[in-house]
Enzyme design. Structure first.
Site, PDB file in Angstrom:
ATOM      1  N   SER A  31       4.500  12.923 -36.305  1.00  9.80           N
ATOM      2  CA  SER A  31       5.727  12.533 -36.995  1.00  9.80           C
ATOM      3  C   SER A  31       6.902  13.392 -36.557  1.00  9.80           C
ATOM      4  O   SER A  31       8.013  12.888 -36.328  1.00  9.80           O
ATOM      5  CB  SER A  31       5.536  12.636 -38.513  1.00  9.80           C
ATOM      6  OG  SER A  31       4.524  11.758 -38.944  1.00  9.80           O
ATOM      7  N   GLU A 330      -1.255   8.234 -45.841  1.00  8.27           N
ATOM      8  CA  GLU A 330      -2.045   8.437 -44.624  1.00  8.27           C
ATOM      9  C   GLU A 330      -3.279   9.300 -44.865  1.00  8.27           C
ATOM     10  O   GLU A 330      -4.204   9.304 -44.058  1.00  8.27           O
ATOM     11  CB  GLU A 330      -1.179   9.086 -43.546  1.00  8.27           C
ATOM     12  CG  GLU A 330      -0.698  10.477 -43.882  1.00  8.27           C
ATOM     13  CD  GLU A 330       0.444  10.925 -42.979  1.00  8.27           C
ATOM     14  OE1 GLU A 330       0.332  11.996 -42.380  1.00  8.27           O
ATOM     15  OE2 GLU A 330       1.449  10.178 -42.880  1.00  8.27           O
ATOM     16  N   LYS A 427      -4.997   8.377 -30.514  1.00 12.22           N
ATOM     17  CA  LYS A 427      -3.665   7.968 -30.998  1.00 12.22           C
ATOM     18  C   LYS A 427      -2.867   9.169 -31.462  1.00 12.22           C
ATOM     19  O   LYS A 427      -1.663   9.277 -31.186  1.00 12.22           O
ATOM     20  CB  LYS A 427      -3.835   6.961 -32.140  1.00 12.22           C
ATOM     21  CG  LYS A 427      -2.532   6.491 -32.777  1.00 12.22           C
ATOM     22  CD  LYS A 427      -2.822   5.478 -33.870  1.00 12.22           C
ATOM     23  CE  LYS A 427      -1.564   5.119 -34.647  1.00 12.22           C
ATOM     24  NZ  LYS A 427      -0.615   4.307 -33.856  1.00 12.22           N
TER      25      LYS A 427
END
Length: 445
Positions: A31, A330, A427
Site C-alpha cells: 500500500s 484485508e 502478489k
C-alpha cells in the site's frame, strides 16, 4: 492481458512439529510502495522510494508508470539520511504521454489509482488485466473522472477493459462518489488531485466506508509530499475530502514493512505457543495491519514493541473473537484461519465488501474451511466460525494471495493440507514458501 494458468500444482503446507521461535523480516508495504510511486511520478522533481516491495502488484505499478513516460531506476543498494539501506528506486517525473497499454493484473491499486493519472497524459491509455479484474468494482471511479472532465471509453461496462483519452490535464472540481465497496475509490481521486486544475473535492455518499486506515494513509502521504488536504478528521465536513491544486515535492520515502503480511507469521506464534519477532515494526503507522497487535492479543497472545521490533508470543491457547473488521478487512482471511482452530466460536463483522476483492473472500473462506471439516457460515456482513476438528485436503486459493497464506496457517495445526497455487502469494509476499520454511526451522526469514 495476463492469463491465469488453468492448472496449479499443490503445495504441502508444513505441519508445525513444535513451538515456533523465529525472527521474520517482512518485505515492504504494498500500500505504501504503490502510493509512493504514484506521488513520486506526479511530483515536480525526482524522488526516492527506499525498501520498496518487489512483488507482482508493485511491478505492475512501476511498469505502468514507465509506460506513461516516468523514469524509474532500480538500484541494488543505497543509503538515505536516516541510514535506510537496501533496495531503492529513483523516480524521475516526466511529461506523461501515450499511446500506452497498461496491464493491471488483478491489482486494485493499479486499476483504480492509475486511470486518474492517465487523464493527465497526452494520448490514449488503455487499461486491461486478469479476467477477475473485469469483475471488480471500478464504475464509481470512471463516472467520477467523467464528472471531473475526463473522456473514458469503456463501452458502457463501468469496468475494465477501458481507454482513457488523456488530454494532458484535467479540470477537476467537486464530485460525489459511493465508496462503500472500496476506500480505494477515494484514494484514487485524492492522489492525483493536486495535479487537477481545480484540485478535487470528493464527497462520499454511501452509508458505509470500509478500510478507513487506507484513506488516512493516502492523506498522510499527500501532506508529506506538500499537498494541502482537508479531511473530516481535521474538522471538515463528514465524508468530504478536499485537495488543493499544487506542485508535489520529490521526497525520500522509506517504505515500512507490510504489517498485514506479517499476519501469517504472528499467527504461527499464536497457534504453536511460540514467539515471532518482526523487525522494524513502526511505533506509529496508518497501516491496518497494526491492529493485529490488539486482535491477536485478544485471541490469546501477547506482544511487546522493543528495539528489536514487535515481539509476539502465543500462550498455547487460541480464543474465539467477536470483532468488527470493517476498517481492516484485508486481515479477515488470516483471522478466520486462526478462528477455525480456536477453543470457542468467532464472529467476524463489517466485511461484506470482501465479496468484491481478489475473489469473493467470504464465500471462499466458507468453502475451503468447511472443506477441511470446519463449520463456517456466511452472514450478511461477515462470517460466523464454530471450531470443529479439521482434516487434511486441498485448500483452493482462487488466485488470492491471502487465501493462500490462510491455508498455510491452518496447515500448521492440521496434517495433510495442500495449498493450490501457493505462487499467488507473489502478489504481495515474494518467496513466501521459503520464508515459511525458514520460520519453521527457527532460522528466521
Amino acid at each position: 492481458m495476463t492469463e491465469t494458468p488453468a492448472l496449479h500444482a499443490l503445495w504441502p503446507a508444513p505441519l508445525a512439529d513444535g513451538t515456533v521461535h523465529a525472527t521474520v523480516t517482512v518485505p515492504g508495504s504494498k500500500s505504501v510502495t504503490n502510493r509512493a510511486l504514484v506521488l513520486a511520478a506526479l511530483a515536480a522533481e525526482p524522488g526516492w522510494v527506499r525498501r520498496p516491495l518487489r512483488s507482482r502488484d508493485s511491478q505492475l505499478m512501476s511498469d505502468a508508470l514507465r509506460a506513461l513516460g516516468v523514469g524509474i531506476e532500480e538500484t541494488a543498494s543505497s543509503s538515505s539520511g536516516d541510514g535506510a539501506g537496501g533496495e531503492a528506486w529513483r523516480v524521475i517525473p516526466a511529461a506523461l504521454h501515450g499511446p500506452a497499454t497498461i496491464d493491471v493484473g488483478n491489482a486494485g491499486t493499479v486499476m483504480r489509482f492509475l486511470p486518474p493519472v492517465a487523464t493527465l497524459a497526452a494520448g490514449d491509455i488503455r487499461f486491461d488485466g486478469d479476467p477477475r479484474s473485469y469483475e471488480r468494482p471500478l464504475g464509481q471511479v470512471i463516472s467520477a473522472l467523467r464528472t471531473l472532465g475526463a473522456r473514458i471509453d469503456d463501452d458502457g461496462r463501468g469496468a475494465l477493459p477501458l481507454t482513457v483519452q488523456g488530454g494532458g490535464a484535467l479540470e477537476g472540481g467537486v464530485v460525489e462518489i459511493d465508496a462503500s465497496n472500496s476506500s480505494q475509490f477515494v484514494s484514487a481521486l485524492l492522489l492525483s488531485g493536486p495535479r487537477f486544475n481545480q484540485g478535487v473535492e470528493v464527497r462520499h455518499t454511501g452509508t458505509t466506508l470500509p478500510s478507513m486506515p487506507h484513506i488516512r494513509m493516502t492523506v498522510e502521504m499527500l501532506r508529506a509530499a506538500g499537498a494541502q488536504v482537508d479531511t473530516p478528521e481535521a474538522g471538515g465536513e463528514p465524508n468530504v475530502w478536499r485537495v488543493a491544486p499544487s506542485a508535489l515535492l520529490g521526497r525520500d520515502v522509506v517504505v515500512e514493512p507490510d504489517l498485514s503480511n506479517a499476519q501469517p507469521f504472528l499467527a504461527a506464534a499464536l497457534i504453536t505457543g511460540g514467539t515471532v519477532t518482526i523487525p522494524d515494526w513502526p511505533r506509529r503507522t496508518t497501516q491496518p495491519g497494526d491492529e493485529l497487535r490488539r486482535i491477536f492479543t485478544e485471541m490469546g497472545g501477547s506482544c511487546e514493541l522493543t528495539d528489536a521490533g514487535l515481539v509476539f508470543t502465543g500462550s498455547g491457547k487460541i480464543h474465539g473473537i467477536d470483532v468488527d473488521l470493517g476498517e481492516v478487512g484485508e486481515l479477515t482471511p488470516g483471522i478466520a484461519a486462526v478462528a477455525a482452530l480456536a477453543d470457542s466460536p468467532s464472529t467476524l463483522r463489517g466485511v461484506a465488501h470482501l465479496r468484491l476483492h481478489e475473489t469473493d473472500r467470504l464465500a471462499a473462506l466458507t468453502a475451503e474451511i468447511n472443506g477441511l471439516g470446519g463449520e463456517v457460515t456466511e452472514t450478511a456482513d461477515g462470517l460466523h466460525i464454530r471450531p470443529r476438528p479439521l482434516h487434511g485436503g486441498v485448500f483452493h486459493t482462487y488466485d488470492d494471495h491471502r487465501m493462500a497464506t490462510a491455508g498455510a496457517v491452518i496447515g500448521l495445526a492440521v496434517e495433510g493440507v495442500q495449498i493450490e497455487n501457493v505462487a499467488t502469494t507473489a502478489k504481495t509476499l515474494p518467496d513466501f514458501p521459503k520464508m515459511w520454511a525458514r520460520m519453521l526451522s527457527g532460522a528466521g526469514a
